[in-house]
Design a protein around this motif. Structure first.
Motif, PDB file in Angstrom:
ATOM      1  N   ASP A 219       0.913  -1.114   0.022  1.00 38.71           N
ATOM      2  CA  ASP A 219      -0.065  -0.100   0.019  1.00 38.71           C
ATOM      3  C   ASP A 219       0.811   1.388   0.205  1.00 38.71           C
ATOM      4  O   ASP A 219       1.499   1.479   1.044  1.00 38.71           O
ATOM      5  CB  ASP A 219      -0.752  -0.017   1.327  1.00 38.71           C
ATOM      6  CG  ASP A 219      -1.773   1.117   1.488  1.00 38.71           C
ATOM      7  OD1 ASP A 219      -1.434   2.289   1.296  1.00 38.71           O
ATOM      8  OD2 ASP A 219      -3.090   0.875   1.479  1.00 38.71           O
ATOM      9  N   PRO A 220       0.880   1.958  -1.068  1.00 39.38           N
ATOM     10  CA  PRO A 220       1.927   3.222  -1.114  1.00 39.38           C
ATOM     11  C   PRO A 220       1.527   4.187  -0.025  1.00 39.38           C
ATOM     12  O   PRO A 220       2.962   4.787   0.471  1.00 39.38           O
ATOM     13  CB  PRO A 220       1.203   3.959  -2.722  1.00 39.38           C
ATOM     14  CG  PRO A 220       0.630   2.826  -3.104  1.00 39.38           C
ATOM     15  CD  PRO A 220       0.056   1.768  -2.344  1.00 39.38           C
ATOM     16  N   CYS A 221       0.476   4.353   0.500  1.00 43.16           N
ATOM     17  CA  CYS A 221       0.366   5.370   1.622  1.00 43.16           C
ATOM     18  C   CYS A 221       0.767   4.512   2.936  1.00 43.16           C
ATOM     19  O   CYS A 221       1.614   5.322   3.658  1.00 43.16           O
ATOM     20  CB  CYS A 221      -1.040   5.567   1.858  1.00 43.16           C
ATOM     21  SG  CYS A 221      -1.780   6.863   0.500  1.00 43.16           S
ATOM     22  N   LEU A 222       0.816   3.171   3.124  1.00 44.62           N
ATOM     23  CA  LEU A 222       1.325   2.665   4.179  1.00 44.62           C
ATOM     24  C   LEU A 222       2.884   2.550   3.923  1.00 44.62           C
ATOM     25  O   LEU A 222       3.510   2.827   4.897  1.00 44.62           O
ATOM     26  CB  LEU A 222       0.755   1.017   4.540  1.00 44.62           C
ATOM     27  CG  LEU A 222      -0.760   1.190   4.753  1.00 44.62           C
ATOM     28  CD1 LEU A 222      -1.114  -0.297   4.892  1.00 44.62           C
ATOM     29  CD2 LEU A 222      -0.936   1.970   6.364  1.00 44.62           C
ATOM     30  N   LEU A 223       3.428   2.427   3.080  1.00 46.06           N
ATOM     31  CA  LEU A 223       4.701   2.543   2.724  1.00 46.06           C
ATOM     32  C   LEU A 223       5.468   3.766   3.083  1.00 46.06           C
ATOM     33  O   LEU A 223       6.256   3.904   3.966  1.00 46.06           O
ATOM     34  CB  LEU A 223       4.976   1.960   1.520  1.00 46.06           C
ATOM     35  CG  LEU A 223       5.057   0.535   1.199  1.00 46.06           C
ATOM     36  CD1 LEU A 223       4.921   0.317  -0.310  1.00 46.06           C
ATOM     37  CD2 LEU A 223       6.350  -0.144   1.491  1.00 46.06           C
ATOM     38  N   LEU A 224       4.688   4.887   2.693  1.00 42.28           N
ATOM     39  CA  LEU A 224       5.259   6.287   3.263  1.00 42.28           C
ATOM     40  C   LEU A 224       5.171   6.422   4.558  1.00 42.28           C
ATOM     41  O   LEU A 224       6.077   7.135   5.133  1.00 42.28           O
ATOM     42  CB  LEU A 224       4.357   7.392   2.249  1.00 42.28           C
ATOM     43  CG  LEU A 224       4.755   7.456   0.762  1.00 42.28           C
ATOM     44  CD1 LEU A 224       3.674   8.099   0.203  1.00 42.28           C
ATOM     45  CD2 LEU A 224       6.096   8.034   0.525  1.00 42.28           C
ATOM     46  N   ALA A 225       3.845   5.966   5.189  1.00 38.92           N
ATOM     47  CA  ALA A 225       3.971   6.233   6.702  1.00 38.92           C
ATOM     48  C   ALA A 225       4.840   5.719   7.392  1.00 38.92           C
ATOM     49  O   ALA A 225       5.493   5.978   8.681  1.00 38.92           O
ATOM     50  CB  ALA A 225       2.504   5.650   7.148  1.00 38.92           C
TER      51      ALA A 225
END
Lengths: 283, 283
Positions: B207-213
């Motif tokens: 998940d791109p957003c989870l990776l960034l987080a």
């Protein structure tokens, strides 16, 4: 202006303009027909622009040329509309029309059949030459009578024949790997037997080489691209087109491209030059 | 070098280079897999070039991106290869895999399933991240480890996740209308249930957003294009990507395009900028 006969099935923003999927009831075909339209930004804003008709080949439909040719971005850059009709009537309900890739459905050859049972609906010739342009120009922001035409394979044949047949109605013409002498090759002989009931003389209106031989020329030049590795070379016969053009004094830019085949991978490689050619003649 | 594991199914000259349709037996997928390759002229002549991987979305296959995105001519102009894999294993023979457009065939989500019966073959994550690049670079004129990745929708999610997950292996990344927060939307919840057996934490890798987080950033910038009339906006959630990137200090060029929808008519309108972005980072 009469009521708009077109139904808008889909509309997509594209390259600053708009792709519209349309359907309408065709008088010539006696059936519902599909046609796709690309309008550049200026036309979406209401300005009348010239249109280039895009005729696809055997097995294709109204979607093929717009999806696979990559023509849209160049049409957008030049401020040209694109009009992509279907390749045959659909649902004419002729026995056997769905049995072969080269006769019947998706094989209308942009001509009017004269023999039963095809003659009732297989009238793509009159449809593309007369009915469709009149309807499109009446109902969309298109410059009346300002038209180019291009096509691939069977559609290249159609483009050449239509422009040679009525040069004042089609100011620019180009083709990718056109069937240049249909009356003399296997594809055409199948057409003669079915659509013309064996009466070969009908080809006089539809065969680019026969049109040239009869003195039907175009102010041109004709732009034609041809791959040297085209798997259908013996049915396309660019050599006969070259010969007929030379004899008729017809200006022809026939470009042979080493290693290219008959596919849209070939078409997309040279489509930029075709749109520039049409822009030069129409703008 | 080991024996070439690729079978050449078709080859077409295109834009001065060559499009090749390939198949090979994938170790990760445990099945034959299809992949399309575009080599620019210099690579056909033998020079090693960087490659941009092209990941398509739900319902698509290895042909879709190359046919519909119009990317080839820009890859050709920059001297970049394009590699377009399939969107899922084919013929895994999992019950129900062909029943929905958003699970199973053509819906591999570029991840490794962990739950039976999917886990045996649904391993597009490891296939795209590791197996395919290693094989391609061993057997074609590609610069080792010099790679960009882009994608559309599900493929945009894959591109972002793969590049954020291993920034040193993927130097450039871009996406069209990516599913930015799959763990939080309906599509992803269906995936969680099936491919992960309900174990949501697996999304940490995908998940791109989870990776960034989690602090997984990319030297970037990430280039993301999004139509404002996209019919799937509530499942794509570019707003969450923007938020996650801001929090993580991730450089993001998120461009919103008025009136554009989710289709390849949108993709083709902006693909030129994506190839320029990859060329800038890879050449």
């Amino acid at each position: 202006m009469t009521a708009n006969p077109f139904t808008l099935l889909e509309s997509h923003a594209c390259c600053g303009g708009e792709v519209r999927f349309l359907s309408h009831q065709s008088r010539e075909l006696g059936l519902p027909a599909r046609v796709n339209l690309f309008l550049p930004e200026s036309a979406v804003a209401g300005a009348a622009v010239p249109a280039v008709y895009c005729l696809a080949g055997l097995t294709c439909d109204q979607d093929t040329f717009l999806i696979k040719s990559n023509a849209i971005r160049y049409a957008a850059a030049h401020g040209l509309a694109l009009i992509a009709p279907d390749t045959s009537p659909r649902g004419a309900d002729v026995a056997g029309e769905d049995e072969a890739y080269d006769l019947g459905t998706a094989a209308g050859y942009y001509l009017d059949a004269t023999a039963d049972p095809w003659a009732a609906h297989y009238r793509m010739g009159s449809y593309i030459r007369k009915e469709l342009p009149a309807l499109m120009e009446a109902h969309f922001p298109l410059k009346a009578g300002c038209r180019g035409i291009m096509g691939h394979s069977m559609g290249g044949m159609g483009a050449l024949a239509i422009a040679l047949g009525d040069a004042s109605a089609w100011q620019t013409v180009s083709a990718f790997a056109p069937i240049s002498a249909p009356a003399r090759v296997e594809w055409g002989q199948k057409v003669t037997k079915a659509y013309f009931g064996g009466y070969e003389a009908e080809w006089g209106q539809y065969d680019p080489c026969l049109l040239l031989a009869a003195g039907k020329t175009h102010p041109g030049p004709l732009l034609v691209d041809q791959g040297t590795d085209d798997e259908f070379l013996d049915r396309l016969r660019p050599d006969l087109l070259e010969e007929a053009a030379a004899k008729a004094g017809q200006a022809l830019m026939l470009r042979r491209h080493k290693g290219y085949d008959h596919s849209y991978w070939f078409v997309q490689s040279f489509v930029k030059d075709h749109l520039a050619h049409h822009a030069k003649g129409l703008l």
